[in-house]
Scaffold this motif. Structure first.
Motif, PDB file in Angstrom:
ATOM      1  N   ASP A 371      72.163  26.809  -1.773  1.00 48.00           N
ATOM      2  CA  ASP A 371      71.872  27.898  -0.829  1.00 48.00           C
ATOM      3  C   ASP A 371      70.381  28.212  -0.782  1.00 48.00           C
ATOM      4  O   ASP A 371      69.834  28.509   0.274  1.00 48.00           O
ATOM      5  N   VAL A 372      69.761  28.166  -1.946  1.00 45.07           N
ATOM      6  CA  VAL A 372      68.328  28.470  -2.027  1.00 45.07           C
ATOM      7  C   VAL A 372      67.521  27.302  -1.459  1.00 45.07           C
ATOM      8  O   VAL A 372      66.567  27.496  -0.699  1.00 45.07           O
ATOM      9  N   LEU A 373      67.934  26.093  -1.796  1.00 43.08           N
ATOM     10  CA  LEU A 373      67.246  24.918  -1.253  1.00 43.08           C
ATOM     11  C   LEU A 373      67.230  24.944   0.266  1.00 43.08           C
ATOM     12  O   LEU A 373      66.197  24.681   0.895  1.00 43.08           O
ATOM     13  N   LYS A 374      68.372  25.251   0.858  1.00 42.18           N
ATOM     14  CA  LYS A 374      68.450  25.263   2.332  1.00 42.18           C
ATOM     15  C   LYS A 374      67.463  26.266   2.913  1.00 42.18           C
ATOM     16  O   LYS A 374      66.822  25.997   3.927  1.00 42.18           O
ATOM     17  N   LYS A 375      67.357  27.430   2.288  1.00 47.55           N
ATOM     18  CA  LYS A 375      66.421  28.435   2.801  1.00 47.55           C
ATOM     19  C   LYS A 375      64.980  27.951   2.675  1.00 47.55           C
ATOM     20  O   LYS A 375      64.184  28.096   3.594  1.00 47.55           O
TER      21      LYS A 375
END
Ligand SMILES: [Zn+2]
Length: 395
Positions: A371-375
């Motif tokens: 989730d953080v990577l995508k952001k």
């Protein structure tokens, strides 16, 4: 006093050791003192010089015997926006094709061209990209000409910004490091980052709802004396033009103060601080900056060496500020991007960084959640730089 046999043996070995240290040029130091140059502390309070000529930092390249899991990451896990692109000229189909093939190999979906160009140079790049089958893979930032800042400059710059946006730019950047460091006003004084003559321009960013991508200052050590305590000694020795440590030169703290004044003075203007605002080595300070200025997001170009040496703190920081961080690479070196993917995505330990002169230390992976990577890879860039390709991103 009568010594036991063991105590006698210990005393004897100690005396022999001290004798040996003296023979080898050992030097005693008091607690808290440092060993003299050319020696190292071999026992508490006892410094010795090696028996062999010591190699220079250029030549000491030890083979690591550590055997541990390795996960090389040639391609980013999710499609990525590089918000800090310096791909060179993009005015011919060959130049564009060359960059596209690199982007494909890395899973870079969009590159934001951050060459700080305006007017005719900007429209030439935009025309070449618009004529290309790859136009959706690029977005272009405009530039600001900070020469001759004085009365009337702000209104003119705002008009030029509006024209550049009409031509197709989606923001401005990268406002170069020379702004604050070296650019002068017509009277020869240094143009301060928070000079009020520029207020009409910064206000125009808010009105036009586009971000200003701004590079202020340089790594903190570039402002410090070039001595053997400086962790960027090699870089400063290699590139004298990066030294900002002469008497009379603006200090790091002065630039940070001016930059923060600018952020404070224009709360409706959205700023993107390049290079983590040069606070990647002090994430508590960076947290404070982000907490104080909700109008600021940050970009991760050229500070990987600071994240990779504190993977646990960096991971916490990325999770806490996951809506405020964007990926950017800066220097367009295709071989270097995979180091970012590996630090962000894996839990690998003690692996090489790509430039010895940036960092004498090793990297550790942060193992960021998806989730953080995508952001960091694309969601934040799509939100901050409006006008990115809208569809086709993973949810
Ligand atoms: Zn930069």
């Amino acid at each position: 006093m009568r010594l036991s046999r063991t105590a006698f043996a210990i005393a004897l070995v100690g005396a022999l050791g001290a004798g040996l240290a003296a023979q080898r040029g050992g030097t005693r130091i008091a607690p808290g003192q440092e060993c003299p140059p050319g020696t190292t502390e071999v026992r508490p309070g006892n410094c010795q010089a090696p028996q062999e000529q010591a190699p220079s930092i250029l030549d000491y390249r030890p083979r690591s015997t550590l055997v541990t899991a390795e996960h090389k990451v040639p391609k980013a896990k999710f499609p990525t926006v590089d918000v800090h692109g310096h791909p060179g000229a993009l005015t011919t189909p060959e130049q564009i094709d060359r960059v596209i093939s690199v982007m494909d190999s890395l899973n870079l979906r969009v590159m934001l061209v951050a060459e700080n160009v305006s007017g005719e140079r900007l429209t030439r790049t935009l025309a070449a990209l618009n004529a290309s089958p790859h136009k959706e893979r690029f977005r272009v930032l405009a530039g600001v000409d900070f020469r001759n800042v004085g009365p009337g400059w702000g209104a003119n710059a705002a008009r030029q910004l509006e024209a550049d946006l009409k031509a197709g730019a989606i923001g401005v950047g990268e406002v170069p490091k020379s702004f604050g460091l070296r650019i002068t006003k017509p009277d020869g004084s240094r143009l301060k980052v928070d000079d009020p003559e520029m207020d009409p321009l910064w206000a125009a960013f808010a009105r036009l709802d586009v971000p200003a991508f701004i590079h202020t200052a340089e790594p903190q050590e570039f402002f410090q004396p070039l001595d053997y305590k400086n962790e960027r000694w090699l870089e400063l020795a290699l590139f004298p033009d990066r030294r900002n440590n002469q008497p009379g030169q603006v200090t790091f703290e002065q630039l940070m103060t001016e930059r923060n004044n600018l952020f404070r003075k224009h709360p409706k203007t959205r700023f993107v601080a390049a290079h983590f605002g040069w606070h990647a080595n002090d994430l508590a300070r960076l947290s404070k900056m982000l907490d104080e200025f909700p109008n600021v997001t940050i970009e991760a170009g050229a500070i990987l060496y600071d994240l990779g040496r504190q993977p646990r703190a960096a991971r916490e920081f990325f999770i806490k500020y996951q809506d405020r961080i964007m990926f950017g690479k800066d220097s367009f070196q295709p071989d270097e991007y995979p180091y970012y993917w590996r630090v962000f995505e894996t839990a690998d330990e003690y692996f090489d960084y790509y430039r010895d002169y940036h960092a004498t230390w090793k990297m550790y992976g942060m193992a960021l959640p998806d989730d953080v990577l995508k952001k960091v890879y694309y969601k934040n860039a799509v939100r901050v730089f409006k006008g990115m390709p809208a569809g086709g991103w993973p949810q």
